[in-house]
Design a protein around this motif. Structure first.
Motif, PDB file in Angstrom:
ATOM      1  N   ASN A 222       0.850  -1.195   0.000  1.00  0.00           N
ATOM      2  CA  ASN A 222       0.000   0.000   0.000  1.00  0.00           C
ATOM      3  C   ASN A 222       0.881   1.238   0.000  1.00  0.00           C
ATOM      4  O   ASN A 222       1.919   1.269   0.666  1.00  0.00           O
ATOM      5  CB  ASN A 222      -0.883   0.019   1.255  1.00  0.00           C
ATOM      6  CG  ASN A 222      -1.939  -1.071   1.197  1.00  0.00           C
ATOM      7  OD1 ASN A 222      -1.671  -2.226   1.534  1.00  0.00           O
ATOM      8  ND2 ASN A 222      -3.129  -0.727   0.755  1.00  0.00           N
ATOM      9  N   ASP A 223       0.437   2.285  -0.723  1.00  0.00           N
ATOM     10  CA  ASP A 223       1.181   3.547  -0.644  1.00  0.00           C
ATOM     11  C   ASP A 223       0.656   4.363   0.543  1.00  0.00           C
ATOM     12  O   ASP A 223      -0.237   3.902   1.278  1.00  0.00           O
ATOM     13  CB  ASP A 223       1.095   4.320  -1.967  1.00  0.00           C
ATOM     14  CG  ASP A 223      -0.320   4.820  -2.279  1.00  0.00           C
ATOM     15  OD1 ASP A 223      -1.208   4.683  -1.400  1.00  0.00           O
ATOM     16  OD2 ASP A 223      -0.531   5.334  -3.396  1.00  0.00           O
ATOM     17  N   ALA A 224       1.208   5.577   0.717  1.00  0.00           N
ATOM     18  CA  ALA A 224       0.851   6.394   1.880  1.00  0.00           C
ATOM     19  C   ALA A 224      -0.638   6.752   1.889  1.00  0.00           C
ATOM     20  O   ALA A 224      -1.226   6.991   2.949  1.00  0.00           O
ATOM     21  CB  ALA A 224       1.701   7.665   1.892  1.00  0.00           C
ATOM     22  N   SER A 225      -1.251   6.781   0.704  1.00  0.00           N
ATOM     23  CA  SER A 225      -2.684   7.115   0.634  1.00  0.00           C
ATOM     24  C   SER A 225      -3.578   5.889   0.826  1.00  0.00           C
ATOM     25  O   SER A 225      -4.808   6.012   0.759  1.00  0.00           O
ATOM     26  CB  SER A 225      -3.017   7.745  -0.716  1.00  0.00           C
ATOM     27  OG  SER A 225      -2.062   8.689  -1.079  1.00  0.00           O
ATOM     28  N   GLY A 226      -2.954   4.724   0.990  1.00  0.00           N
ATOM     29  CA  GLY A 226      -3.757   3.520   1.215  1.00  0.00           C
ATOM     30  C   GLY A 226      -4.132   2.778  -0.051  1.00  0.00           C
ATOM     31  O   GLY A 226      -4.853   1.782   0.006  1.00  0.00           O
ATOM     32  N   ASN A 227      -3.643   3.262  -1.214  1.00  0.00           N
ATOM     33  CA  ASN A 227      -3.927   2.527  -2.456  1.00  0.00           C
ATOM     34  C   ASN A 227      -3.128   1.221  -2.483  1.00  0.00           C
ATOM     35  O   ASN A 227      -1.956   1.207  -2.090  1.00  0.00           O
ATOM     36  CB  ASN A 227      -3.554   3.369  -3.681  1.00  0.00           C
ATOM     37  CG  ASN A 227      -4.359   4.644  -3.746  1.00  0.00           C
ATOM     38  OD1 ASN A 227      -5.573   4.623  -3.603  1.00  0.00           O
ATOM     39  ND2 ASN A 227      -3.663   5.768  -3.915  1.00  0.00           N
ATOM     40  N   GLU A 228      -3.775   0.185  -2.997  1.00  0.00           N
ATOM     41  CA  GLU A 228      -3.142  -1.134  -2.981  1.00  0.00           C
ATOM     42  C   GLU A 228      -2.536  -1.437  -4.349  1.00  0.00           C
ATOM     43  O   GLU A 228      -3.208  -1.305  -5.378  1.00  0.00           O
ATOM     44  CB  GLU A 228      -4.186  -2.195  -2.627  1.00  0.00           C
ATOM     45  CG  GLU A 228      -3.600  -3.491  -2.156  1.00  0.00           C
ATOM     46  CD  GLU A 228      -4.616  -4.347  -1.403  1.00  0.00           C
ATOM     47  OE1 GLU A 228      -4.235  -4.965  -0.417  1.00  0.00           O
ATOM     48  OE2 GLU A 228      -5.795  -4.387  -1.804  1.00  0.00           O
ATOM     49  N   TYR A 229      -1.271  -1.878  -4.348  1.00  0.00           N
ATOM     50  CA  TYR A 229      -0.558  -2.175  -5.589  1.00  0.00           C
ATOM     51  C   TYR A 229       0.005  -3.586  -5.563  1.00  0.00           C
ATOM     52  O   TYR A 229       0.385  -4.101  -4.505  1.00  0.00           O
ATOM     53  CB  TYR A 229       0.605  -1.189  -5.787  1.00  0.00           C
ATOM     54  CG  TYR A 229       0.146   0.238  -5.981  1.00  0.00           C
ATOM     55  CD1 TYR A 229      -0.262   0.701  -7.229  1.00  0.00           C
ATOM     56  CD2 TYR A 229       0.110   1.123  -4.904  1.00  0.00           C
ATOM     57  CE1 TYR A 229      -0.704   2.011  -7.398  1.00  0.00           C
ATOM     58  CE2 TYR A 229      -0.331   2.429  -5.062  1.00  0.00           C
ATOM     59  CZ  TYR A 229      -0.736   2.861  -6.313  1.00  0.00           C
ATOM     60  OH  TYR A 229      -1.171   4.153  -6.487  1.00  0.00           O
ATOM     61  N   LEU A 230       0.085  -4.154  -6.748  1.00  0.00           N
ATOM     62  CA  LEU A 230       0.787  -5.420  -6.901  1.00  0.00           C
ATOM     63  C   LEU A 230       2.028  -5.143  -7.740  1.00  0.00           C
ATOM     64  O   LEU A 230       1.930  -4.598  -8.842  1.00  0.00           O
ATOM     65  CB  LEU A 230      -0.093  -6.459  -7.622  1.00  0.00           C
ATOM     66  CG  LEU A 230       0.605  -7.793  -7.860  1.00  0.00           C
ATOM     67  CD1 LEU A 230       0.782  -8.562  -6.550  1.00  0.00           C
ATOM     68  CD2 LEU A 230      -0.154  -8.659  -8.863  1.00  0.00           C
TER      69      LEU A 230
ATOM     70  N   ILE B  41       4.489  -2.340 -11.806  1.00  0.00           N
ATOM     71  CA  ILE B  41       3.561  -2.035 -10.710  1.00  0.00           C
ATOM     72  C   ILE B  41       2.153  -1.855 -11.271  1.00  0.00           C
ATOM     73  O   ILE B  41       1.951  -1.085 -12.223  1.00  0.00           O
ATOM     74  CB  ILE B  41       4.019  -0.777  -9.949  1.00  0.00           C
ATOM     75  CG1 ILE B  41       5.384  -1.080  -9.299  1.00  0.00           C
ATOM     76  CG2 ILE B  41       3.010  -0.387  -8.877  1.00  0.00           C
ATOM     77  CD1 ILE B  41       6.058   0.114  -8.709  1.00  0.00           C
ATOM     78  N   TYR B  42       1.226  -2.589 -10.676  1.00  0.00           N
ATOM     79  CA  TYR B  42      -0.179  -2.539 -11.103  1.00  0.00           C
ATOM     80  C   TYR B  42      -1.020  -2.032  -9.949  1.00  0.00           C
ATOM     81  O   TYR B  42      -0.745  -2.342  -8.774  1.00  0.00           O
ATOM     82  CB  TYR B  42      -0.693  -3.938 -11.452  1.00  0.00           C
ATOM     83  CG  TYR B  42       0.084  -4.663 -12.525  1.00  0.00           C
ATOM     84  CD1 TYR B  42       1.233  -5.387 -12.198  1.00  0.00           C
ATOM     85  CD2 TYR B  42      -0.346  -4.656 -13.844  1.00  0.00           C
ATOM     86  CE1 TYR B  42       1.934  -6.077 -13.181  1.00  0.00           C
ATOM     87  CE2 TYR B  42       0.345  -5.349 -14.825  1.00  0.00           C
ATOM     88  CZ  TYR B  42       1.493  -6.052 -14.490  1.00  0.00           C
ATOM     89  OH  TYR B  42       2.184  -6.729 -15.455  1.00  0.00           O
ATOM     90  N   ASN B  43      -2.057  -1.288 -10.293  1.00  0.00           N
ATOM     91  CA  ASN B  43      -3.058  -0.963  -9.287  1.00  0.00           C
ATOM     92  C   ASN B  43      -3.892  -2.220  -9.074  1.00  0.00           C
ATOM     93  O   ASN B  43      -4.448  -2.750 -10.043  1.00  0.00           O
ATOM     94  CB  ASN B  43      -3.927   0.200  -9.802  1.00  0.00           C
ATOM     95  CG  ASN B  43      -4.903   0.672  -8.751  1.00  0.00           C
ATOM     96  OD1 ASN B  43      -5.603  -0.127  -8.137  1.00  0.00           O
ATOM     97  ND2 ASN B  43      -4.947   1.980  -8.533  1.00  0.00           N
ATOM     98  N   TYR B  44      -3.933  -2.720  -7.848  1.00  0.00           N
ATOM     99  CA  TYR B  44      -4.594  -4.015  -7.644  1.00  0.00           C
ATOM    100  C   TYR B  44      -6.073  -3.955  -8.013  1.00  0.00           C
ATOM    101  O   TYR B  44      -6.584  -4.867  -8.669  1.00  0.00           O
ATOM    102  CB  TYR B  44      -4.428  -4.503  -6.195  1.00  0.00           C
ATOM    103  CG  TYR B  44      -5.165  -5.812  -5.974  1.00  0.00           C
ATOM    104  CD1 TYR B  44      -4.613  -7.016  -6.387  1.00  0.00           C
ATOM    105  CD2 TYR B  44      -6.436  -5.833  -5.415  1.00  0.00           C
ATOM    106  CE1 TYR B  44      -5.291  -8.212  -6.240  1.00  0.00           C
ATOM    107  CE2 TYR B  44      -7.132  -7.025  -5.264  1.00  0.00           C
ATOM    108  CZ  TYR B  44      -6.559  -8.204  -5.678  1.00  0.00           C
ATOM    109  OH  TYR B  44      -7.241  -9.389  -5.538  1.00  0.00           O
ATOM    110  N   ASP B  45      -6.764  -2.877  -7.619  1.00  0.00           N
ATOM    111  CA  ASP B  45      -8.208  -2.821  -7.844  1.00  0.00           C
ATOM    112  C   ASP B  45      -8.557  -2.773  -9.329  1.00  0.00           C
ATOM    113  O   ASP B  45      -9.429  -3.486  -9.799  1.00  0.00           O
ATOM    114  CB  ASP B  45      -8.830  -1.617  -7.123  1.00  0.00           C
ATOM    115  CG  ASP B  45      -8.903  -1.873  -5.628  1.00  0.00           C
ATOM    116  OD1 ASP B  45      -9.041  -3.060  -5.250  1.00  0.00           O
ATOM    117  OD2 ASP B  45      -8.794  -0.911  -4.850  1.00  0.00           O
TER     118      ASP B  45
END
Lengths: 80, 404
Positions: free
Chosen positions: B71-79, B91-95
């Motif tokens: 997760n980044d500082a804003s809480g976005n989840e990445y794979l 790097i992919y945005n998981y959602d």
């Protein structure tokens, strides 16, 4: 009569031996090694050089150092 | 005299028969029994809950060597995914999945096998060629290198008895704990009894001082005494951290138990964490290759195929359970002995490691449990369709926990 029984037992024993031998060899030939499956090819793969200081993993096909072991590959990563 | 001869012959014959029976039964292999085999009751199961697909470039293939969910500082989840051939971390945005949103070139690292993204200006990459952790900045420049073998001469292999080696898997995320990176490795071959009680396999890398400390030992009862586990697959170490972030949970492939080791003290405990269906696991038997200096590859391969072998362990913070993978044994006769024909099962336990159930997902042809992680959607396990020749996507099959 006894000879017939012994003869029959002999034939049965030979048949059993032949059956077991065939079974064993077929299961062994079904076993597939490096060429058939590599779990992760990212490590140092198995190759032989004059350095040969490692052993090849049966499952991953990667070479890992093995001091004093039966060495069959070069584990110095990237030399081959 | 004529009476004694037959008696002696009888005695000798009996002695020979008894010796034969003893030698037939007295295997040199060590047996790891599953004490709870067949006695556990299931209350939960895993059910398929859709797929998640991430597109791959032409140089990347499924079963990547390493992945990280973060997760980044804003809480976005990445794979994040390591592409070994193109030397990039995608790097992919998981959602939203689909195409990568960023990529980190890592061509400065000779043999990257694992990584840990703290933030985009602090990326640790494990370089297997030099056994070091390399810190990269946001321009992929090398900031520092941390030797994991105390800068010893790599050609003198004596370091292998003092330091772990690393066979990274995506299911084994590099963990941050109080300013340290927790990076467990393993002993590769049979652990010699002379070092079994002192060899430590987990590296703790201090992020500020770059000092490396080593902690946690193999369970001596299983890996000590010179028991033959002469293959990295048997001596592997899978792990996760407990929800209080103070202890490591270790899953060893040949042990039905789990070892819970404190990160800050020497305390550890062993708990049962096995499968209801797994049988006893036996070590290699030296009697099977007496005339050779090492176990033949074919014998090791057969042993790995016909043994139940545990894999990764993951804590699910959304459901407060643990998942433990099992690569189930193939029968010794009647099927083709191929590693990828082994079935993959997942054992589910509650937070106190009480058994909740287990589910068979499929076989290793289609599932790659070494790349798995947990999201709010469920347990994500890499899935590779057996007929997928185009390799356009990295796919994760999601499994959700249900009551039975």
């Amino acid at each position: 009569m006894k000879k017939k029984i012994y003869g029959a037992l002999g034939v049965a024993a030979l048949a059993l031996a032949a059956f077991l031998t065939t079974n064993t060899s077929s299961s062994a030939s079904d076993t597939t090694l490096f060429s058939l499956f590599k779990i992760n090819a990212a490590n140092a793969e198995c190759c032989s050089t004059p350095i040969n200081n490692g052993r090849c993993s049966s499952l991953t096909g990667n070479c890992y150092p093995d001091p004093g072991g039966a060495n069959n590959c070069d584990s110095t990563k990237g030399n081959c | 005299m004529s009476l004694r001869m037959p008696l002696m012959l009888h005695s000798i014959a009996y002695a020979i028969i008894i010796c034969c029976l003893i030698s037939c039964n007295n295997s040199a292999a060590f047996e790891v029994k599953n004490d709870k085999h067949g006695s556990l009751k299931a209350a939960k199961k895993l059910e398929q809950n859709g797929d998640k697909k991430f597109s791959l470039d032409s140089l990347s293939a499924p079963r990547p060597p390493y992945i990280q969910l973060y997760n980044d500082a804003s809480g976005n989840e990445y794979l994040a995914m390591l592409s070994g051939y193109s030397r990039n971390i995608f790097i992919y945005n998981y959602d939203s999945a689909n195409n990568p949103v960023n990529q980190i070139p890592i061509s400065t690292v000779q043999m990257p096998l694992a990584f840990h993204i703290r933030n985009m200006d602090s990326i640790y990459v494990y370089n297997d060629k030099m056994m070091e952790m390399v810190l990269l900045n946001n321009r992929s420049e090398i900031v520092s290198k941390i030797s994991l073998i105390n800068n010893e001469n790599m050609k003198d292999l004596s370091w292998t008895t003092r330091y772990p080696q690393y066979v990274p898997h995506g299911v084994n995320a590099i963990i941050e704990h109080e300013g340290k990176l927790v990076f467990p490795g393993q002993f590769i071959w049979t652990l010699p009894d002379t070092i079994a009680q002192r060899f430590k396999f987990t590296s703790l890398i201090d992020i500020n001082s770059n000092k490396v400390n080593y902690v946690h030992k193999y369970p001596y009862g299983i890996y000590g005494h010179g028991h033959l586990w002469d293959e990295p697959m048997f001596t592997g170490v899978y792990y996760d951290i407990t929800p209080d972030h103070r202890k490591m949970v270790y899953s060893f492939p040949v042990s039905h138990d789990l070892v819970i080791s404190d990160l800050d003290t020497d305390k550890e405990k062993t708990v049962y964490g096995g499968s209801n269906e797994a049988a006893s696991i036996t070590s290699l038997d030296v009697d099977k290759f007496k005339k050779k200096s090492a176990a033949p590859n074919e014998y090791i391969y057969q042993k790995a195929c016909t043994s139940d072998l545990y894999g990764g362990i993951l804590y699910d913070k959304y459901r407060d359970v643990y998942y433990r993978f099992l690569r189930k044994a193939l029968p010794e006769k009647g099927v083709r002995l191929r590693w990828e024909n082994k079935k993959v099962a997942v054992v589910v336990m509650d937070k106190d490691f009480n058994y909740l159930g287990e589910t068979e997902l499929g076989d290793l042809n289609e599932f790659y449990p070494d790349n798995s992680f947990v999201t709010k959607e469920g347990l994500n396990v890499e899935y590779v369709a057996p007929n997928d020749v185009e390799e356009k996507f990295l796919t994760f099959r999601i499994f959700k926990l249900k009551d039975i």
